[in-house]
Design an enzyme around this catalytic site. Structure first.
Site, mmCIF file in Angstrom:
data_model
loop_
_atom_site.group_PDB
_atom_site.id
_atom_site.type_symbol
_atom_site.label_atom_id
_atom_site.label_comp_id
_atom_site.label_asym_id
_atom_site.label_seq_id
_atom_site.Cartn_x
_atom_site.Cartn_y
_atom_site.Cartn_z
ATOM 1 N N ARG A 177 0.855 -1.189 0.000
ATOM 2 C CA ARG A 177 0.000 0.000 0.000
ATOM 3 C C ARG A 177 0.885 1.231 0.000
ATOM 4 O O ARG A 177 1.684 1.426 0.905
ATOM 5 C CB ARG A 177 -0.894 0.031 1.247
ATOM 6 C CG ARG A 177 -1.981 -0.968 1.238
ATOM 7 C CD ARG A 177 -3.124 -0.594 2.161
ATOM 8 N NE ARG A 177 -2.758 -0.161 3.482
ATOM 9 C CZ ARG A 177 -3.626 0.156 4.428
ATOM 10 N NH1 ARG A 177 -4.911 0.095 4.175
ATOM 11 N NH2 ARG A 177 -3.233 0.530 5.613
ATOM 12 N N THR A 219 -0.986 7.460 -1.062
ATOM 13 C CA THR A 219 -2.313 7.269 -1.675
ATOM 14 C C THR A 219 -3.094 6.144 -0.995
ATOM 15 O O THR A 219 -4.307 6.070 -1.142
ATOM 16 C CB THR A 219 -2.166 6.897 -3.158
ATOM 17 O OG1 THR A 219 -1.507 5.616 -3.229
ATOM 18 C CG2 THR A 219 -1.351 7.914 -3.922
ATOM 19 N N ASP A 228 -0.299 -4.017 12.051
ATOM 20 C CA ASP A 228 0.273 -4.326 10.735
ATOM 21 C C ASP A 228 0.676 -5.799 10.707
ATOM 22 O O ASP A 228 1.613 -6.217 11.399
ATOM 23 C CB ASP A 228 1.494 -3.434 10.487
ATOM 24 C CG ASP A 228 1.997 -3.565 9.061
ATOM 25 O OD1 ASP A 228 2.038 -2.560 8.351
ATOM 26 O OD2 ASP A 228 2.345 -4.700 8.648
ATOM 27 N N ASP A 263 4.342 -6.668 9.629
ATOM 28 C CA ASP A 263 5.323 -6.330 10.672
ATOM 29 C C ASP A 263 5.258 -7.311 11.834
ATOM 30 O O ASP A 263 6.285 -7.693 12.400
ATOM 31 C CB ASP A 263 5.081 -4.905 11.185
ATOM 32 C CG ASP A 263 5.561 -3.848 10.198
ATOM 33 O OD1 ASP A 263 6.343 -4.198 9.291
ATOM 34 O OD2 ASP A 263 5.154 -2.678 10.331
HETATM 35 C C1 PRP Z 1 -1.381 -5.333 4.149
HETATM 36 C C2 PRP Z 1 -2.166 -6.620 4.067
HETATM 37 C C3 PRP Z 1 -2.889 -6.467 2.770
HETATM 38 C C4 PRP Z 1 -3.158 -4.984 2.706
HETATM 39 C C5 PRP Z 1 -4.590 -4.734 3.068
HETATM 40 O O1 PRP Z 1 -0.257 -5.385 3.361
HETATM 41 O O2 PRP Z 1 -1.365 -7.755 4.155
HETATM 42 O O3 PRP Z 1 -2.153 -6.903 1.652
HETATM 43 O O4 PRP Z 1 -2.304 -4.367 3.677
HETATM 44 O O5 PRP Z 1 -4.893 -3.387 2.937
HETATM 45 P P1 PRP Z 1 -5.913 -2.866 1.823
HETATM 46 O O6 PRP Z 1 -7.110 -3.774 1.902
HETATM 47 O O7 PRP Z 1 -6.211 -1.474 2.259
HETATM 48 O O8 PRP Z 1 -5.248 -2.927 0.496
HETATM 49 P P2 PRP Z 1 0.796 -4.156 3.320
HETATM 50 O O9 PRP Z 1 0.455 -3.225 2.215
HETATM 51 O O10 PRP Z 1 0.907 -3.576 4.711
HETATM 52 O O11 PRP Z 1 2.133 -4.857 2.879
HETATM 53 P P3 PRP Z 1 3.030 -5.945 3.639
HETATM 54 O O12 PRP Z 1 2.214 -7.229 3.705
HETATM 55 O O13 PRP Z 1 4.202 -6.068 2.760
HETATM 56 O O14 PRP Z 1 3.351 -5.424 5.019
HETATM 57 N N1 URA Z 2 -2.811 -3.856 6.649
HETATM 58 C C1 URA Z 2 -2.533 -4.378 7.871
HETATM 59 O O1 URA Z 2 -1.545 -5.126 8.042
HETATM 60 N N2 URA Z 2 -3.335 -4.041 8.895
HETATM 61 C C2 URA Z 2 -4.409 -3.246 8.739
HETATM 62 O O2 URA Z 2 -5.120 -2.994 9.730
HETATM 63 C C3 URA Z 2 -4.670 -2.730 7.468
HETATM 64 C C4 URA Z 2 -3.873 -3.053 6.434
#
Ligand code: PRP
Ligand code: URA
Length: 207
Positions: A103, A107, A198, A201
């Site tokens: 994400r 944005t 998160d 993380d």
């Molecule tokens: C998190 C999660 C999803 C996304 C959900 O990933 O694992 O893929 O956010 O959010 P959305 O529904 O608003 O798109 P993140 O972008 O944090 O990446 P990561 O798994 O690499 O930490």
């Molecule tokens: N991605 C995450 O890992 N946690 C949230 O709450 C939203 C997006």
């Protein structure tokens, strides 16, 4: 779109443990794998079976086995990786593809950085990602599979926000959605409330 919240007591109990802020990465990963298996058990309830002739130590019989249906598991990187082993424990013959999305912090929309899939011909896919927040990532991941010609897709997440579910049902009404817990809302940073923070993380200990 078929939307199912899988509120089995074991799933609810384990999600509560995952949510706690004092739960460390090792326990978080173990719980994620266990919940994935519990949800995966339900999701695979309609897998086609075929008869197979076998011999037990006592007699011959006709047993049942999973038929040759081709399956693909696709984690959305990074956090979806934490759900792969749980699915493979159940379906060891499944192939694993990977979709990389993050994400954008400004944005909050998904940015694609990786896509590697097994042969998609006649293969059904289950996309796994612990979090469905705005739905941007899941909608984009499903679209990436559809663009490669995939017809039958299911999406499985541990925690979803109503906003994400609505976006998914509008964008991909043909995709079945399996959720462990449906939470209340998104905050200003588009994190799920109460959520678990998160997911990436917490799995990998990066923050
Ligand atoms: C998190 C999660 C999803 C996304 C959900 O990933 O694992 O893929 O956010 O959010 P959305 O529904 O608003 O798109 P993140 O972008 O944090 O990446 P990561 O798994 O690499 O930490
Ligand atoms: N991605 C995450 O890992 N946690 C949230 O709450 C939203 C997006």
């Amino acid at each position: 779109m078929h939307v199912q919240v899988m509120d089995h007591p074991l799933i609810q109990h384990k999600i509560t443990l995952m949510r706690k802020k004092e739960t460390g990465s090792k326990d978080f990963r173990n719980l994620l794998e266990e919940i994935t298996m519990l949800m995966g058990y339900e999701i695979t309830r309609d897998l086609p079976l075929e008869n197979v002739a076998i011999e037990t130590p006592v007699a011959t019989m006709t047993g049942k086995q999973i038929s040759g249906k081709k399956l693909g598991i696709v984690p959305v990187l990074r956090a979806g990786l934490g759900m792969v082993q749980g699915m493979l424990n159940l379906i060891p013959m499944a192939k694993v593809g990977h979709i990389g999305l993050y994400r954008d912090p400004q944005t909050l929309e998904p940015v694609e950085y990786y896509c590697k899939l097994p042969d998609v011909e006649n293969r059904d896919f289950i996309i796994v990602d612990p979090m469905l927040a705005t739905g941007g990532s899941s909608v984009a991941a499903i679209q990436m599979l559809k663009d490669k010609g995939v017809k039958n897709i299911r999406f499985m997440c541990i925690i979803a926000a109503p906003e994400g579910v609505e976006r998914m049902t509008k964008a991909h009404p043909d995709v079945d959605l399996y959720i462990g817990a449906l939470d209340d809302h998104l905050n200003e940073q588009k994190y799920i409330v109460p959520g678990l923070g998160d997911a990436g993380d917490r799995i990998f200990g990066t923050k």
